[in-house]
Design an enzyme around this catalytic site. Structure first.
Site, PDB file in Angstrom:
ATOM      1  N   GLU A 137       0.718  -1.332   0.095  1.00 44.83           N
ATOM      2  CA  GLU A 137      -0.115  -0.007   0.174  1.00 44.83           C
ATOM      3  C   GLU A 137       0.918   1.190   0.082  1.00 44.83           C
ATOM      4  OE1 GLU A 137      -2.134  -0.113   3.574  1.00 44.83           O
ATOM      5  OE2 GLU A 137      -3.557   1.702   3.145  1.00 44.83           O
TER       6      GLU A 137
ATOM      7  N   LYS B 164      -9.317   2.376  -1.957  1.00 44.24           N
ATOM      8  CA  LYS B 164      -9.632   1.603  -0.554  1.00 44.24           C
ATOM      9  C   LYS B 164     -11.098   2.199  -0.069  1.00 44.24           C
ATOM     10  CE  LYS B 164      -7.178   0.792   3.859  1.00 44.24           C
ATOM     11  NZ  LYS B 164      -5.868   1.092   4.439  1.00 44.24           N
TER      12      LYS B 164
ATOM     13  N   CYS C 162      -5.274  -3.262   2.109  1.00 40.57           N
ATOM     14  CA  CYS C 162      -5.154  -3.592   3.744  1.00 40.57           C
ATOM     15  C   CYS C 162      -6.478  -3.626   4.358  1.00 40.57           C
ATOM     16  CB  CYS C 162      -4.306  -2.167   4.147  1.00 40.57           C
ATOM     17  SG  CYS C 162      -3.484  -2.599   5.945  1.00 40.57           S
TER      18      CYS C 162
END
Lengths: 286, 286
Positions: free
Chosen positions: A53, A124, A157
């Site tokens: 990330e 995200k 994540c």
């Protein structure tokens, strides 16, 4: 929903997870490192190459302004340079970066780049801690991309902690879920594998697909990381596993992507067909 | 949806998982064993006591007729005898048994019994392998029961492999998910914890709740078992763990049930509130 899939080849695909140490603020250096690592991983045989990330920027931004100053459009210099290399080498690269969206909003994004260039941008959706004050959350499901090396999905994540989100990728036909991550280190019992890794392994077997998590290392502004990269097979067992020493490390594993297409786990069971979606209404709604 | 909860006490609750060896077909013996074990676990301090799936009957039925011959109504002799004991001892017992439903259908069920008697009947909803030809699948979500010892949910074995189902229990306020199981043993890498256990640990941290799995032991008609019972804390780490020797074993752990009510995992994150249910529509429908 599930498109017809014509795999290019059924031979195993070598997958690399490149657990790097991005230097906060030094985009030029980090971008150079990505390109070097793609070349080195490809030379080692890798055909799918996964990075952390925010691999171009680092993570612990002092402010939203700093984050923005390190961001670029999805088709900006990083993806242009990576695409030149993935075209040349016929590999798939998955990496995270701070992205300035078309309307100027700032996203914690990941891209899938292959021999055809930029194939997908993912933003995200489940934001972690201070990210909530820096980034605009995405609202599109994990993309599932038919690359020349297999059907690859991506999320970032903390997204992985939501089995609902992982399931959507599996239902859309992902053979391998790629997860750029920056897992902040927390306390854990000495003999136990970090819970982040346990959840990633469980995500693989629950959906009978490969999961490749690329975590980062390198203490940054007081924050340390799990450094818990892994490549899991569809039974949920590791094909590659970080040694948890906090060092840069490249994991390499051979993945028979077709193993993830067969979802059967007994003579009469299939992890996707056995779902009872008509009973899952309590999961949705605002 | 979430009812007001008035916990009886906030002191830790001692939880026992009684990994027994039920003898196929010998209901009288197995029932006697359950009662002995409830008394022994309670004497050891346990207040929530969990038993395997189909603990009264055994698992590897030769036919549906055999399964039916070993079944009883939910308020039959097993629950009556267990309830007499849980009333006397003020403990909560969770156990699996083959159940003849009101309409005569056969279910792979689990019951929650406490000082007030039979509190909930759950009918396994995701059936495993030959169960599909023997049992009628349930269609009600995992019950969440406010017992005198905490808010306890129950589902059965393969149900646990569906994170959707586990999530519904968490959303309904479960502090501890109790899972009677009969996990058939499969191959795995020598150094790895069985994937069934990994998924159970992940279910705990994903939902920030306790998970108590009671597996069985004892080879039966050629089938062997993982014998992988465990008690996981809300961070997904084991408080109690089978030694995987295939022996009968009682795990005992002290659980601060209130830890499972707080779902926060960072200053700004909460594993349930961070869900994006408006984006999860792809999970439902027929």
């Amino acid at each position: 929903m599930q498109r017809e899939h014509e795999p290019m080849e059924d031979s195993p695909v070598s997958v690399a997870v490149c657990q790097t140490f991005p230097r906060i603020g030094d985009v030029d250096r980090n971008r150079r490192r990505l390109l070097e690592e793609i070349a080195a991983a490809a030379a080692a045989g890798a055909r799918i190459i996964v990075f952390p990330e925010l691999a171009t920027s680092g993570y612990v931004f002092a402010s939203k302004e700093e984050a923005r100053s390190l961001a670029e459009p999805a088709d900006g210099p990083t993806v242009q340079a990576v695409a030149a290399l993935t075209r040349e080498l016929d590999v798939v690269a998955v990496l995270g970066l701070p992205e300035i969206g078309p309307a100027g909003s700032l996203h914690n994004s990941a891209v899938v780049v292959d021999r055809d260039g930029l194939r997908a941008i993912y933003r995200k959706t489940h934001l972690w801690d201070r990210e909530t004050s820096m980034f605009t959350a995405g609202s599109e499901p994990p993309p599932v991309v038919d690359t020349s090396r297999g059907r690859v999905a991506v999320l970032v994540c903390y997204d992985l902690e939501f089995p609902e989100w992982v399931r959507l990728a599996a239902l859309a036909g992902a053979e391998m879920l790629c997860v750029p991550a920056n897992w902040p280190a927390g306390p854990r019992p000495a003999a136990e594998r970090p819970a982040e890794m346990v959840r990633a392994l469980a995500a693989a077997s629950t959906n009978h697909m490969f999961v490749a998590v690329c975590d980062r290392v390198g203490k940054e502004r007081g924050v340390d990381w799990v450094g818990g990269s892994l490549i899991a097979d569809p039974d949920g067992y590791p094909l590659g596993l970080s040694d948890l020493t906090g060092q840069e490390q490249r994991l390499l594993a051979s993945c028979r992507m077709e193993d993830a297409r067969d979802k059967s786990v007994s003579a009469r069971n299939d992890v996707l067909r056995d779902r009872r979606p008509e009973l899952y209404h309590g999961l949705i709604g605002g």
